[in-house]
Every structure is written in structure tokens, then in C-alpha cells.
Design an enzyme around this catalytic site. Structure first.
Site, PDB file in Angstrom:
ATOM      1  N   SER A   1      53.142  66.770  54.342  1.00 55.19           N
ATOM      2  CA  SER A   1      54.508  66.377  54.676  1.00 55.19           C
ATOM      3  C   SER A   1      55.505  66.995  53.710  1.00 55.19           C
ATOM      4  O   SER A   1      55.547  68.209  53.553  1.00 55.19           O
ATOM      5  CB  SER A   1      54.605  64.845  54.703  1.00 55.19           C
ATOM      6  OG  SER A   1      55.818  64.426  55.275  1.00 55.19           O
TER       7      SER A   1
ATOM      8  N   ASP B   1      52.184  63.890  66.194  1.00 55.70           N
ATOM      9  CA  ASP B   1      53.053  63.626  65.048  1.00 55.70           C
ATOM     10  C   ASP B   1      54.490  63.482  65.516  1.00 55.70           C
ATOM     11  O   ASP B   1      55.068  64.402  66.083  1.00 55.70           O
ATOM     12  CB  ASP B   1      52.929  64.778  64.043  1.00 55.70           C
ATOM     13  CG  ASP B   1      53.597  64.470  62.706  1.00 55.70           C
ATOM     14  OD1 ASP B   1      54.424  63.545  62.644  1.00 55.70           O
ATOM     15  OD2 ASP B   1      53.285  65.175  61.733  1.00 55.70           O
TER      16      ASP B   1
ATOM     17  N   HIS C   1      51.098  61.694  62.178  1.00 57.63           N
ATOM     18  CA  HIS C   1      51.587  62.333  60.955  1.00 57.63           C
ATOM     19  C   HIS C   1      50.590  62.186  59.806  1.00 57.63           C
ATOM     20  O   HIS C   1      50.394  63.116  59.026  1.00 57.63           O
ATOM     21  CB  HIS C   1      52.929  61.720  60.562  1.00 57.63           C
ATOM     22  CG  HIS C   1      53.588  62.407  59.404  1.00 57.63           C
ATOM     23  ND1 HIS C   1      53.970  63.729  59.443  1.00 57.63           N
ATOM     24  CD2 HIS C   1      53.934  61.949  58.164  1.00 57.63           C
ATOM     25  CE1 HIS C   1      54.518  64.070  58.282  1.00 57.63           C
ATOM     26  NE2 HIS C   1      54.509  63.008  57.491  1.00 57.63           N
TER      27      HIS C   1
END
Length: 759
Positions: free
Chosen positions: A613, A701, A733
Site C-alpha cells: 500500500s 481491492d 487490499h
């Protein structure tokens, strides 16, 4: 287990074998206490889980113990029964007296949800919620979920999805005159068949319109509670004193919903719904984010967390208390701007369900404190904080329950899997030191050592400093903190601006920390894997992480970087990152790397990056700025193109906030803002990347679109950079799930081994 672990360090050198061995330590996910015969005897029930890799699922099981309080304030513990597997159970909660347990389960054949009540005589109630058809699926996890007993133990409260009628939609190719059931005759509602219904974003894609539901056990009647305003989504509910109403958290969802997962900055309030009049009263402040209400045992005080709306998605929070009869609120702990040695602020998103002491004055909660997660005792009347676990060798403590002044918790460290411990909470003013008694103790894993490093960015004309944390040794060279021993430290906390007047332990600039995990010194110099965390407002605390320990078994040292902007270091540190993403966070990570290379036995020619991320965003920036420095890079759910996320992410507001730009619901991007976002994006400098890159993404995601990784993959491949893309069709995610997590680790580890030149 100790002998098997020892064998693992000596023989099992493949990523799969290391991960399989180290993931077998169970995590305790829940605990409940029940009073047994006699005032000093108690039953402890725990729920545990661990990956079952051969069956590719999560193994869940229960354990039972007997606790007995001795005359000197101590405890004795014994195992009461063998472990038992938990099947099909979605949610459970013990009644206030501990005499009943409510269990929500799913029938494996029909898929129906059943709510049952069990006691000493067996099952007393069983209700098929699906067959009643009054609501949709029950919420079993996430910010809305709850299962609450009334004080009379005759009613249960929970949250479910609002029932939505299922209608047969007519098609243009239907045969004219074909018979249709009367209830499916076309009407105006058929036109709603394909209307878009908003959800709450990442990890909450099946959560749209929650409703509060109450089950009366005496009459076996189920009702969906009325009186909640249409603009609110309710959750986290509990019964009010006297069972006359319901206290709940209501989130505003107008004009549209923004992603709620890991976002404590959404507008919400604490409400009271009177069941007789159906009137709804706001108990907390307007235009704030208030959540996690907890009622004291005497029913006189309501404790809850509160933060600001907008801005960073996770922030330093304040702790408020409401007096039930007068409806007056009191600030117990305010936001801490600058951390002190005794207290760095509250950063937890949820208070433990059972957090009050028996005196209805003190409460215990867990929260990050720099690179640790500690248990804090809060005196709500004196507004003081006492750190119950500071200075302990374990770096992460989590409170499971506090009942009858018995504390049940888990503790772990990077080289120590979670252990289950209990203690008796002494009277006020005598809490330290606590005498923890092990219930299930796990062995320390050999082949892994760890330390906390403190890094201070250089002030003008100064040289940056890094050191190992050395409590009790104030003259460590280059030490910006000196001794950090807070075992006897308290914190005075009431009133606005708390913390701002305290001594700032980081003179001249904000310091940050990193955790260094290392294999045995005999293997030095170690190749180094650098891991900046995602978020960006999150933290790597010193807890057990089997994947990181497995990397040490494979011969890597691992650096977990808590750059400025991380949780646990005060609100000023969080705010410092706004408008500086892609700059300050990247510089901090590289600074930590450079300084640890000078102080530890590491190989500067064998560096790798492993992140996800926003951490992957930082890693990509490092690849563009140091194209020949890192030999391998493995990324999960990477952020690479900021402006492309404006229309694809469930949190478009963060794209503006991260760059210091204001956000409003009606806002559309301007050309200059898109240009600024693009200039801060790694994709703009992708031509500079030379390092082999592995990309792991989930097709579902909602936070960072997988097309980010696909775009990056194509650019790198076109330029001849070694790149591989793993696409998980069911992944979100977090790429969570037993099989998915194991596969991601295996591929990342193999990628690092291959391109770092390790066997």
C-alpha cells in the site's frame, strides 16, 4: 513445540517450510470469564485460531481454564478441558453474569443464520434468523458489528443488513404471454432492480444499510428497531441502564459514503434510542467522530473515543466520559500533540468490550506507544494514565477482557509468539507492579533477535543520530531520548492541549523509530530487507509476525520503519506528513537505512524492499531515487499513481488531504492539483527503476485499484526491467486469507532470495 522450532532453524530453509513452522502458533482472539462455585474461583473461556495450511483454512478452537484467587492477591491457573474445534460459529458473547452464552452460527446445509443461547443445561433457545426474513445478513465483524446482552439477560441486540426485496426483472426477450407468479407482476418497484446501492468500501463491500435488531428471548420475537434517523448508519450498540433504550454509534452517510475501514475520521456520534417513545438523542458533540461506547458496571458512566472529522484517516484521539443521569460530558484525556516519556496519546480505534474495573472509576485499554503497544490504566476521575506494561520485554500487549478485576491479556514480541496471561488488578494507587501469571506460555523462537532503534532527522547544521533503545542508560552516544524507563511513570491528562506543556523528549526535531530483526550473528553481515509500513498513518509495533521471523530464518535482517506520520508518536508527528507524502516519508525511510548500515553488521550491497500500500509507494520512490541501491523489491497492493486513485479508491478524500489540499464532497479535481499528484507519484519516474520488482494485487481491492499495479507492470516490462505480477481474483487490499497470505509470502521470499543471490 520448542524442539520442532529448533529443528526448523537448523533444517527447514525453504520459505514454505519456514512459514509453515512459524505460523502454527495460535492467536487468542477472544476471552470471557464466568464465576464458578465460590467467590474466588472463575472459569476462563478462550477462542483461538491459527492457519491450517494443509486444509487451506483458518482453524478455530476453544480452550477452558480454572482460575483461583489466593489469599495474597495471587492467582493459580489450571487447564479445565482439552481444546475443542469451533465450527460454523460466526459470533459469540457471554451474558453479564457469565451464566449464558449467545452464539450466532451458520447452518452448513441451508446457509441459514441461527442465533442460539447456551447455558449449563444445554441449549435453551434457537432462532432461525434467515427464515424469519426480517433482515439480511448479520454483521459479524468490522466497525458496525455487535452482539449485546440486556442487563436482565432476556434480550439480545445485534446489527444486520436491511432487508431488500428480491424481484424478478422482466427482460425484452421474454416470451409474450408467458405466465408469471402474481407476486412477480411488473410494477414500479421492478424498475429498482438495477439501481446502484452504495456500500462502505474496502472490506465492507457487502455492508450498505445496517439496522439494529432486538431478539426477545422470553417471547422469541424479533424486531428491527425503529426511530433511527434515515441519514445515519447504526452500529456498536449496547443496552442503556435499565434496558429502557439502546446506545449506538451512528455514522452520517449523506451525501454519500466514504470508505470506513481503518478510517476513524468519519463523522459519527453516540446516540440514545428510547424504545418506548422511539426518540433518538445525540449524546456526543456535533461534527465530530465519536465511537466505541463502553458503559461502566454501575451504569452511571459512558466512556467513548472521539476525534476530528476529515484530515488523516487515523489520528490521535481523545477519551471522553458521559455521566448518564445528567448527560454531561467530561474530557478525560485530550489529544497529545507531542509525546512525553510517560504518554504518547491514544491511537486505538476500539476500546475493549470489557474495559472497566469493578470500581467503575478505572479503565484499561491498549494503544500504540511509539513502537510498542502497551496497556494503559486510566483513572477517569483524576484524569491520570499509568502504563501497566512499559519496560516489559514483550513489545505488544492486548487486553482480552477485564471482569471482576481480573485482567486477561496476550503479550508477544518479534521473537516471542503470543502468550496468554492473567493478573489481579490491585486497588487504586497500588497497580504497579502487576504480577502476571502465564496461562498458555509459548517458547521464544531461536534464530531471531530484535531491538528498537531511534532515529532523529538532522536539524540544520547537525548530524542525524541512531541508537538502540537502552532504558536506564542515559549516556548512550548519540541518544536523543536518553533513558526511556516508564515503569513508574504516570501522566496527568485532563484539559485541552494536554501534552503540549510537557517536556518534549525530542529536542529540536521529531524523532521516529525502527525495529530491527536479525538472524544469528554467526551469519553476519546480513542482507537487509527494508519494510516501511502502509497506511500511512499506521505503525509497526513490536509484536509477533511469523512472516518476518521466517525471513530471519532465511538469513535476512529486517528493518521495520516507523517514519514520521506513524501512530504512537503524538498528533504533531501524524500532521507533519500532510503535504509531504513522497518526500518526508521517503527521506525518513532512507535515513533509517543509511544509519542502521553504519551501526549494525549488515551487508550494504545486499538491500531489498518489502512493503504494501503506502509502504509500497515509499518503496517505489526509493527505487526511482536510488536505482542501483536495492537489488530486489516485492510489493503488495502498491500505490503508484495518485491522480488515478481519485475515481477508483473508496477514500478519494485522502488524495487531497495527503497533499495538504482541502476536501469537500462536491469537489472535482483541478488541473493543477492533478499535476501535483502526478509529480508526487512514482509512476512519473518509473523510467529510472532498474530493480527487479514483484507485484502482488487483489482483484477486489477497493482502496487501491489493482490497475495501479497493472499500469506499473506494463511500464517496467516495456523497459526490460525484471517484473512479475501476481493477480489474486478473490483478494482485497490486505490480501487476507490463509491460502493467499501463505502464497504471497512464499512468492515474495523466493523473489528476494533469487535476486539477492541467496540459496
Amino acid at each position: 513445540m520448542a524442539s520442532r522450532t529448533q529443528q526448523g532453524t537448523e533444517a527447514a530453509r525453504s520459505p514454505t517450510a519456514c512459514y509453515r513452522e512459524l505460523s502454527q502458533f495460535p492467536a487468542v482472539t477472544g476471552a470471557a470469564l464466568g464465576a464458578a462455585t465460590g467467590a474466588q474461583s472463575f472459569q476462563l473461556y478462550t477462542e483461538c485460531s491459527r492457519p491450517d495450511l494443509p486444509r487451506r483454512r483458518l482453524l478455530r478452537f476453544s480452550r477452558h481454564y480454572s482460575l483461583h484467587r489466593t489469599g495474597n492477591g495471587g492467582l493459580t491457573v489450571s487447564r479445565a478441558a482439552l481444546s475443542a474445534e469451533i465450527n460454523n460459529q460466526l459470533l459469540s458473547r457471554d451474558s453479564p453474569t457469565g451464566q449464558h452464552r449467545a452464539v450466532l452460527s451458520r447452518c452448513p446445509r441451508q446457509g441459514h443464520e441461527l442465533l442460539e443461547v447456551w447455558g449449563s443445561s444445554g441449549r435453551s433457545h434457537s432462532v432461525d434468523l434467515t427464515a424469519l426474513g426480517k433482515h439480511g445478513e448479520v454483521y459479524t465483524e468490522g466497525p458496525f458489528a455487535c452482539l449485546a446482552w440486556s442487563h436482565s439477560e432476556t434480550r439480545l441486540l445485534y446489527v444486520a443488513e436491511k432487508s431488500r426485496p428480491k424481484r424478478w426483472a422482466p427482460c425484452a426477450w421474454d416470451v409474450p404471454g408467458a405466465a408469471r407468479p402474481p407476486e412477480e407482476v411488473e410494477d414500479e418497484e421492478d424498475k429498482e432492480q438495477f439501481v446502484y446501492h452504495e456500500d462502505w468500501g474496502e472490506a465492507l463491500s457487502t455492508r450498505s444499510v445496517p439496522v439494529l435488531c432486538a431478539l426477545d428471548l422470553e417471547s422469541s420475537s424479533l424486531s428491527v428497531l425503529e426511530g433511527i434517523p434515515e441519514h445515519l448508519s447504526p452500529g456498536q450498540a449496547l443496552w442503556s441502564p435499565g434496558d429502557s433504550g439502546v446506545v449506538f454509534v451512528g455514522w452520517w452517510h449523506e451525501p454519500f459514503r466514504l470508505g470506513l475501514n481503518a478510517c476513524s475520521n468519519r463523522r459519527s456520534g453516540i446516540f440514545y434510542l428510547d424504545l418506548s417513545s422511539r426518540s433518538c438523542e445525540l449524546l456526543s458533540a456535533e461534527h465530530r467522530a465519536a465511537f466505541s461506547p463502553r458503559l461502566s458496571p454501575d451504569g452511571r458512566r459512558l466512556l467513548y473515543l472521539e476525534g476530528g472529522v476529515g484530515g488523516p484517516h487515523r489520528q490521535c484521539l481523545c477519551l471522553r466520559m458521559l455521566t448518564w443521569q445528567t448527560r454531561q460530558t467530561l474530557m478525560v484525556l485530550d489529544v497529545v500533540q507531542e509525546p512525553t516519556e510517560a504518554f504518547a496519546g491514544l491511537f486505538t480505534e476500539v476500546l475493549p468490550l470489557q474495559c472497566w474495573a469493578a470500581d467503575s472509576r478505572r479503565a484499561v485499554l491498549g494503544t500504540p506507544q511509539r513502537s510498542r503497544t502497551d496497556l494503559l490504566l486510566v483513572d477517569t476521575e483524576a484524569a491520570t494514565v499509568t502504563n501497566l506494561t512499559a519496560g516489559s520485554p514483550e513489545g505488544c500487549w492486548e487486553l482480552l477482557t477485564l471482569q471482576w478485576d481480573l485482567l486477561v491479556a496476550t503479550c508477544s514480541a518479534p521473537h516471542h509468539p503470543p502468550s496468554l496471561v492473567v493478573t489481579v488488578l490491585p486497588p487504586a494507587g497500588q497497580e504497579l507492579p502487576l504480577r502476571w501469571v502465564p496461562v498458555e506460555d509459548t517458547p521464544i523462537v531461536p534464530g531471531v533477535t530484535w531491538k528498537t532503534l531511534t532515529v532523529r532527522p538532522p536539524c540544520s547544521g547537525q548530524t542525524a543520530a541512531v541508537h538502540s533503545e537502552c532504558p536506564g542508560v542515559p549516556d548512550v552516544p548519540g541518544c536523543c531520548l536518553g533513558a526511556r524507563d516508564t515503569r513508574d511513570g504516570g501522566y496527568q491528562g485532563r484539559g485541552p492541549g494536554v501534552g503540549g506543556s510537557e517536556r518534549h523528549p525530542f529536542p529540536g526535531t521529531q524523532a521516529f523509530e525502527a525495529l530491527l530483526l536479525s538472524p544469528p550473528d554467526s551469519m553476519a553481515p546480513h542482507p537487509l530487507v527494508v519494510c516501511p509500513h502502509g497506511g500511512p498513518h499506521a505503525v509497526f509495533d513490536a509484536r509477533w509476525r511469523p512472516g518476518m521471523a521466517a525471513l530471519c530464518w532465511l538469513g535476512f535482517a529486517v528493518l521495520l520503519v516507523n517514519y514520521r506520520g506513524s501512530l504512537g508518536f503524538g498528533q504533531a508527528s501524524i500532521s507533519s506528513l500532510l503535504s509531504r507524502v513522497g518526500e518526508q516519508d521517503v527521506a525518513d525511510t532512507q535515513l533509517a537505512v543509511e544509519q542502521v548500515l553504519h551501526s549494525e553488521p549488515l551487508d550494504p550491497n545486499r538491500l531489498a524492499l518489502l512493503a504494501g500500500s503506502h509502504g509500497a509507494f515509499i518503496a517505489l520512490h526509493l527505487l526511482t531515487r536510488e536505482p542501483k541501491r536495492y537489488r530486489a523489491c516485492a510489493l503488495r497492493s502498491p500505490v503508484s499513481n495518485l491522480p488515478a486513485l481519485l475515481g477508483t479508491s473508496d477514500i478519494p478524500d485522502w488524495r487531497y488531504t495527503s497533499l495538504g489540499l482541502p476536501y469537500s464532497f462536491e469537489r472535482v479535481p483541478r488541473a493543477e492539483e492533478v499535476a501535483t499528484m502526478l509529480l508526487r507519484s512514482p509512476i512519473a519516474q518509473a523510467a529510472r527503476v532498474q530493480t527487479p520488482v514483484l507485484l502482488c494485487v487483489g482483484a477486489r481491492d477497493r482502496r487501491v485499484s489493482p490497475t495501479q499495479a497493472l499500469e506499473l507492470y506494463r511500464v517496467l516490462r516495456a523497459r526490460g526491467v525484471p517484473v512479475r505480477l501476481l493477480w489474486y481474483p478473490q483478494g482485497g487490499h490486505a490480501l487476507a486469507g490463509v491460502e493467499m497470505e501463505a502464497d504471497v509470502f512464499k512468492n515474495c521470499a523466493q523473489w528476494l532470495l533469487q535476486h539477492m543471490g541467496l540459496p
